[in-house]
Design an enzyme around this catalytic site. Structure first.
Site, PDB file in Angstrom:
ATOM      1  N   CYS A  64      90.764 -12.595  48.224  1.00  0.00           N
ATOM      2  CA  CYS A  64      91.894 -11.759  48.640  1.00  0.00           C
ATOM      3  C   CYS A  64      92.366 -12.171  50.032  1.00  0.00           C
ATOM      4  O   CYS A  64      93.569 -12.275  50.296  1.00  0.00           O
ATOM      5  CB  CYS A  64      91.488 -10.282  48.662  1.00  0.00           C
ATOM      6  SG  CYS A  64      90.847  -9.640  47.109  1.00  0.00           S
ATOM      7  N   CYS A  67      94.957 -15.090  50.729  1.00  0.00           N
ATOM      8  CA  CYS A  67      96.392 -14.798  50.672  1.00  0.00           C
ATOM      9  C   CYS A  67      96.800 -13.795  51.754  1.00  0.00           C
ATOM     10  O   CYS A  67      97.815 -13.974  52.422  1.00  0.00           O
ATOM     11  CB  CYS A  67      96.780 -14.231  49.312  1.00  0.00           C
ATOM     12  SG  CYS A  67      96.785 -15.426  47.953  1.00  0.00           S
ATOM     13  N   CYS A 165      99.903  22.395  36.134  1.00  0.00           N
ATOM     14  CA  CYS A 165      99.264  22.079  37.416  1.00  0.00           C
ATOM     15  C   CYS A 165      99.702  23.049  38.509  1.00  0.00           C
ATOM     16  O   CYS A 165      98.897  23.532  39.316  1.00  0.00           O
ATOM     17  CB  CYS A 165      99.613  20.657  37.848  1.00  0.00           C
ATOM     18  SG  CYS A 165      99.291  19.361  36.633  1.00  0.00           S
ATOM     19  N   ARG A 206      90.101  12.281  38.740  1.00  0.00           N
ATOM     20  CA  ARG A 206      90.243  13.703  39.055  1.00  0.00           C
ATOM     21  C   ARG A 206      91.294  14.346  38.156  1.00  0.00           C
ATOM     22  O   ARG A 206      91.105  15.485  37.685  1.00  0.00           O
ATOM     23  CB  ARG A 206      90.640  13.879  40.530  1.00  0.00           C
ATOM     24  CG  ARG A 206      90.635  15.356  40.958  1.00  0.00           C
ATOM     25  CD  ARG A 206      89.214  15.882  41.028  1.00  0.00           C
ATOM     26  NE  ARG A 206      89.175  17.329  41.193  1.00  0.00           N
ATOM     27  CZ  ARG A 206      88.972  18.195  40.197  1.00  0.00           C
ATOM     28  NH1 ARG A 206      88.799  17.758  38.954  1.00  0.00           N
ATOM     29  NH2 ARG A 206      88.920  19.481  40.438  1.00  0.00           N
ATOM     30  N   CYS A 210      90.818  17.499  35.481  1.00  0.00           N
ATOM     31  CA  CYS A 210      91.629  18.718  35.406  1.00  0.00           C
ATOM     32  C   CYS A 210      92.135  18.950  33.989  1.00  0.00           C
ATOM     33  O   CYS A 210      92.150  20.087  33.501  1.00  0.00           O
ATOM     34  CB  CYS A 210      92.808  18.627  36.368  1.00  0.00           C
ATOM     35  SG  CYS A 210      92.403  18.995  38.083  1.00  0.00           S
TER      36      CYS A 210
END
Length: 249
Positions: A64, A67, A165, A206, A210
């Site tokens: 990584c 670059c 939500c 997560r 839910c």
């Protein structure tokens, strides 16, 4: 309590002056764990991610850092701007998908599995470089429809409990549910270490938790719907400070 939530109307977006990180709802001891890098378990993944950043891999034999150079400079603010539009795919992608796109396209390496230790470590290392910076999600004509789709998912009642939500995180934040304080669902610290998990996890993990909790069928990791929901949640938290790797109960 669940029946009470189901009966309540979905509230409007939390006003800017009332927005609070999940950090504010934690105990003093858990906040201290997040604040101290020597005590924050998420830093173990950050350290591993730093090693992976410098490791050459794939057919290209490229790291990584070959670059992007020093991540402290090149990755500063990157996590706070994702999900972001990817021209090659014609849609927003999240940070984990961006990492895998680099692996397959530039390193000639296979993509890392969702929730694998290696992908979480690289994501945590990149995200750590944005700690303390404001979340800045770019919404333009290319991303507007995806943001609207994420908002629709957030506001839609789902599962056997018939909950949206917003019924928890807009209308009932700060109240107790099963002995825990309901936060406002601002994703300011992902990937984060969750004491319940005893490990690091992504925002998609997560969100799937839910969905299972309201007895809905969770989307698969990497599903467009999850990325759209991520985009909306990050936009909803715009201007808040990024905390990764955070610690949560």
């Amino acid at each position: 309590m669940a029946l009470g939530l189901a009966a309540s109307a979905v509230a409007a977006e939390v006003p800017g002056g009332d927005r609070r990180s999940g950090y504010d709802f934690m105990s003093r001891e858990t906040r201290a764990m997040q604040d101290d890098d020597t005590a924050n378990p998420g830093m173990l993944w950050v350290l591993e991610g730093g090693a992976l950043w410098s490791r050459k891999t794939g057919r290209a034999g490229r790291a990584c850092g070959d670059c992007h150079g020093d991540a402290r400079a090149s990755m500063k603010g990157v996590a706070a701007r994702h999900p972001a539009f990817d021209a090659a795919q014609g849609r927003p992608i999240n940070l984990e998908q961006r990492i895998n796109a680099c692996r397959t396209g530039r390193q000639g390496a296979p993509p890392l599995a969702y929730e694998s230790r290696e992908l979480l470590a690289l994501a945590a290392y990149v995200a750590r470089q944005s700690r303390g910076l404001p979340i800045e999600i770019a919404i333009d004509p290319r991303t507007r429809s995806f943001l609207d789709a994420g908002r629709t998912i957030y506001d839609r009642r789902q599962g056997q409990l018939n909950l949206a939500c917003g019924q928890c995180h807009d209308a009932n934040w700060g109240r107790q549910l099963a002995g825990n304080v309901i936060p406002q669902a601002h994703p300011t610290g992902y990937p984060l270490y969750r004491l319940e998990w005893q490990g690091l996890g992504s925002l998609q993990r997560r969100l799937r938790n839910c969905m299972v909790g309201i007895r809905a069928e969770p989307y698969e990791y990497g599903a467009p719907e999850l990325v759209q929901l991520e985009l909306y949640l990050m936009w909803r938290a715009r201007g808040m400070m990024f905390e990764a790797p955070a610690v949560r109960p």
